[in-house]
Scaffold this motif. Sequence first.
Motif, PDB file in Angstrom:
ATOM      1  N   MET A   1       0.851  -1.175   0.000  1.00 45.53           N
ATOM      2  CA  MET A   1       0.000   0.000   0.000  1.00 45.53           C
ATOM      3  C   MET A   1       0.893   1.232   0.000  1.00 45.53           C
ATOM      4  O   MET A   1       1.722   1.400   0.877  1.00 45.53           O
ATOM      5  CB  MET A   1      -0.895  -0.045   1.244  1.00 45.53           C
ATOM      6  N   LYS A   2       0.715   2.096  -0.997  1.00 43.98           N
ATOM      7  CA  LYS A   2       1.539   3.291  -1.042  1.00 43.98           C
ATOM      8  C   LYS A   2       0.898   4.402  -0.222  1.00 43.98           C
ATOM      9  O   LYS A   2      -0.311   4.442  -0.036  1.00 43.98           O
ATOM     10  CB  LYS A   2       1.784   3.725  -2.474  1.00 43.98           C
ATOM     11  N   LYS A   3       1.721   5.290   0.275  1.00 41.02           N
ATOM     12  CA  LYS A   3       1.238   6.383   1.113  1.00 41.02           C
ATOM     13  C   LYS A   3       0.408   7.349   0.280  1.00 41.02           C
ATOM     14  O   LYS A   3       0.802   7.739  -0.810  1.00 41.02           O
ATOM     15  CB  LYS A   3       2.414   7.102   1.756  1.00 41.02           C
ATOM     16  N   GLN A   4      -0.742   7.726   0.799  1.00 40.79           N
ATOM     17  CA  GLN A   4      -1.642   8.623   0.094  1.00 40.79           C
ATOM     18  C   GLN A   4      -1.315  10.077   0.409  1.00 40.79           C
ATOM     19  O   GLN A   4      -0.749  10.388   1.450  1.00 40.79           O
ATOM     20  CB  GLN A   4      -3.092   8.323   0.474  1.00 40.79           C
ATOM     21  N   LYS A   5      -1.728  10.961  -0.486  1.00 37.61           N
ATOM     22  CA  LYS A   5      -1.506  12.390  -0.317  1.00 37.61           C
ATOM     23  C   LYS A   5      -2.676  13.040   0.409  1.00 37.61           C
ATOM     24  O   LYS A   5      -2.708  14.243   0.549  1.00 37.61           O
ATOM     25  CB  LYS A   5      -1.310  13.031  -1.681  1.00 37.61           C
ATOM     26  N   ILE A   6      -3.634  12.254   0.854  1.00 36.86           N
ATOM     27  CA  ILE A   6      -4.815  12.790   1.529  1.00 36.86           C
ATOM     28  C   ILE A   6      -4.672  12.539   3.026  1.00 36.86           C
ATOM     29  O   ILE A   6      -4.374  11.421   3.447  1.00 36.86           O
ATOM     30  CB  ILE A   6      -6.081  12.120   1.007  1.00 36.86           C
ATOM     31  N   GLN A   7      -4.881  13.585   3.817  1.00 36.12           N
ATOM     32  CA  GLN A   7      -4.858  13.476   5.278  1.00 36.12           C
ATOM     33  C   GLN A   7      -6.262  13.800   5.775  1.00 36.12           C
ATOM     34  O   GLN A   7      -6.696  14.936   5.696  1.00 36.12           O
ATOM     35  CB  GLN A   7      -3.843  14.449   5.888  1.00 36.12           C
TER      36      GLN A   7
ATOM     37  N   LEU B   1      -9.792   1.803   1.988  1.00 39.37           N
ATOM     38  CA  LEU B   1      -9.708   1.141   0.688  1.00 39.37           C
ATOM     39  C   LEU B   1     -10.581  -0.095   0.787  1.00 39.37           C
ATOM     40  O   LEU B   1     -10.323  -0.980   1.618  1.00 39.37           O
ATOM     41  CB  LEU B   1      -8.265   0.761   0.371  1.00 39.37           C
ATOM     42  N   ASP B   2     -11.638  -0.161  -0.007  1.00 40.71           N
ATOM     43  CA  ASP B   2     -12.575  -1.283   0.044  1.00 40.71           C
ATOM     44  C   ASP B   2     -11.889  -2.557  -0.446  1.00 40.71           C
ATOM     45  O   ASP B   2     -11.358  -2.593  -1.547  1.00 40.71           O
ATOM     46  CB  ASP B   2     -13.800  -0.971  -0.805  1.00 40.71           C
ATOM     47  N   ILE B   3     -11.886  -3.586   0.391  1.00 42.45           N
ATOM     48  CA  ILE B   3     -11.287  -4.878   0.016  1.00 42.45           C
ATOM     49  C   ILE B   3     -12.326  -5.999   0.136  1.00 42.45           C
ATOM     50  O   ILE B   3     -11.987  -7.154   0.341  1.00 42.45           O
ATOM     51  CB  ILE B   3     -10.030  -5.205   0.853  1.00 42.45           C
ATOM     52  N   SER B   4     -13.610  -5.633   0.014  1.00 39.57           N
ATOM     53  CA  SER B   4     -14.690  -6.616   0.110  1.00 39.57           C
ATOM     54  C   SER B   4     -14.475  -7.709  -0.919  1.00 39.57           C
ATOM     55  O   SER B   4     -14.068  -7.453  -2.043  1.00 39.57           O
ATOM     56  CB  SER B   4     -16.047  -5.949  -0.121  1.00 39.57           C
ATOM     57  N   GLU B   5     -14.792  -8.912  -0.512  1.00 38.77           N
ATOM     58  CA  GLU B   5     -14.618 -10.065  -1.398  1.00 38.77           C
ATOM     59  C   GLU B   5     -15.912 -10.449  -2.085  1.00 38.77           C
ATOM     60  O   GLU B   5     -15.972 -11.452  -2.768  1.00 38.77           O
ATOM     61  CB  GLU B   5     -14.089 -11.246  -0.588  1.00 38.77           C
ATOM     62  N   ASP B   6     -16.965  -9.647  -1.910  1.00 35.65           N
ATOM     63  CA  ASP B   6     -18.261 -10.004  -2.472  1.00 35.65           C
ATOM     64  C   ASP B   6     -18.458  -9.494  -3.895  1.00 35.65           C
ATOM     65  O   ASP B   6     -19.547  -9.494  -4.398  1.00 35.65           O
ATOM     66  CB  ASP B   6     -19.392  -9.491  -1.576  1.00 35.65           C
TER      67      ASP B   6
ATOM     68  N   GLU C   1     -18.382   8.195   2.059  1.00 35.66           N
ATOM     69  CA  GLU C   1     -18.307   9.102   0.915  1.00 35.66           C
ATOM     70  C   GLU C   1     -17.230   8.585  -0.037  1.00 35.66           C
ATOM     71  O   GLU C   1     -16.062   8.497   0.333  1.00 35.66           O
ATOM     72  CB  GLU C   1     -17.957  10.521   1.373  1.00 35.66           C
ATOM     73  N   LYS C   2     -17.621   8.225  -1.245  1.00 35.27           N
ATOM     74  CA  LYS C   2     -16.684   7.671  -2.221  1.00 35.27           C
ATOM     75  C   LYS C   2     -15.843   8.791  -2.829  1.00 35.27           C
ATOM     76  O   LYS C   2     -16.373   9.818  -3.242  1.00 35.27           O
ATOM     77  CB  LYS C   2     -17.442   6.938  -3.311  1.00 35.27           C
ATOM     78  N   ILE C   3     -14.533   8.570  -2.869  1.00 30.54           N
ATOM     79  CA  ILE C   3     -13.633   9.482  -3.565  1.00 30.54           C
ATOM     80  C   ILE C   3     -12.703   8.645  -4.439  1.00 30.54           C
ATOM     81  O   ILE C   3     -12.434   7.485  -4.131  1.00 30.54           O
ATOM     82  CB  ILE C   3     -12.824  10.384  -2.600  1.00 30.54           C
ATOM     83  N   VAL C   4     -12.250   9.218  -5.525  1.00 33.86           N
ATOM     84  CA  VAL C   4     -11.366   8.513  -6.454  1.00 33.86           C
ATOM     85  C   VAL C   4     -10.010   9.211  -6.437  1.00 33.86           C
ATOM     86  O   VAL C   4      -9.920  10.425  -6.621  1.00 33.86           O
ATOM     87  CB  VAL C   4     -11.957   8.503  -7.881  1.00 33.86           C
ATOM     88  N   ILE C   5      -8.958   8.418  -6.178  1.00 36.83           N
ATOM     89  CA  ILE C   5      -7.586   8.923  -6.169  1.00 36.83           C
ATOM     90  C   ILE C   5      -6.784   8.048  -7.120  1.00 36.83           C
ATOM     91  O   ILE C   5      -6.694   6.832  -6.923  1.00 36.83           O
ATOM     92  CB  ILE C   5      -6.962   8.859  -4.760  1.00 36.83           C
ATOM     93  N   GLU C   6      -6.241   8.662  -8.155  1.00 36.27           N
ATOM     94  CA  GLU C   6      -5.441   7.936  -9.151  1.00 36.27           C
ATOM     95  C   GLU C   6      -6.152   6.667  -9.625  1.00 36.27           C
ATOM     96  O   GLU C   6      -5.602   5.577  -9.587  1.00 36.27           O
ATOM     97  CB  GLU C   6      -4.050   7.633  -8.593  1.00 36.27           C
ATOM     98  N   GLU C   7      -7.421   6.835 -10.024  1.00 33.40           N
ATOM     99  CA  GLU C   7      -8.253   5.768 -10.582  1.00 33.40           C
ATOM    100  C   GLU C   7      -8.571   4.646  -9.595  1.00 33.40           C
ATOM    101  O   GLU C   7      -8.996   3.573  -9.993  1.00 33.40           O
ATOM    102  CB  GLU C   7      -7.632   5.214 -11.855  1.00 33.40           C
ATOM    103  N   GLN C   8      -8.379   4.859  -8.300  1.00 34.40           N
ATOM    104  CA  GLN C   8      -8.698   3.868  -7.262  1.00 34.40           C
ATOM    105  C   GLN C   8      -9.820   4.433  -6.390  1.00 34.40           C
ATOM    106  O   GLN C   8      -9.765   5.598  -6.003  1.00 34.40           O
ATOM    107  CB  GLN C   8      -7.453   3.574  -6.409  1.00 34.40           C
TER     108      GLN C   8
END
Length: 98
Positions: free
Chosen positions: A1-7, A16-21, A76-83
């Motif tokens: 996991m790389k460090k994000q620029k958002i604090q 980061l959603d890691i749901s397996e469903d 609240e969904k946000i998109v950072i670098e297409e993630q």
Amino acid sequence: MKKQKIQPLSDRVLLLDISEDKKKTKSGIILPDSNNKSDGIKKAQVVAVGPGRYDGDDLIPMTLKPGDEVIYTWGEKIVIEEQDYFLVRESDILAKIN
């Protein structure tokens, strides 16, 4: 996991959603599992946390830290670098997975 620029601020947590469903078709379309009994409950990894919340003049620190896995229902969904990430208050997180 790389460090994000958002604090996150206050008692907010960046997840980061890691749901397996979710199932992905060959063309890349993500299909939710409609037979999932825990509809709406998601699993996520904590990416970043805010400093905590204030109660009067006292700072109540966060109990979560980056790398923790948690269960949550919405954010609240946000998109950072297409993630896709989700921003939630710590009090909206249902449980920490040990």
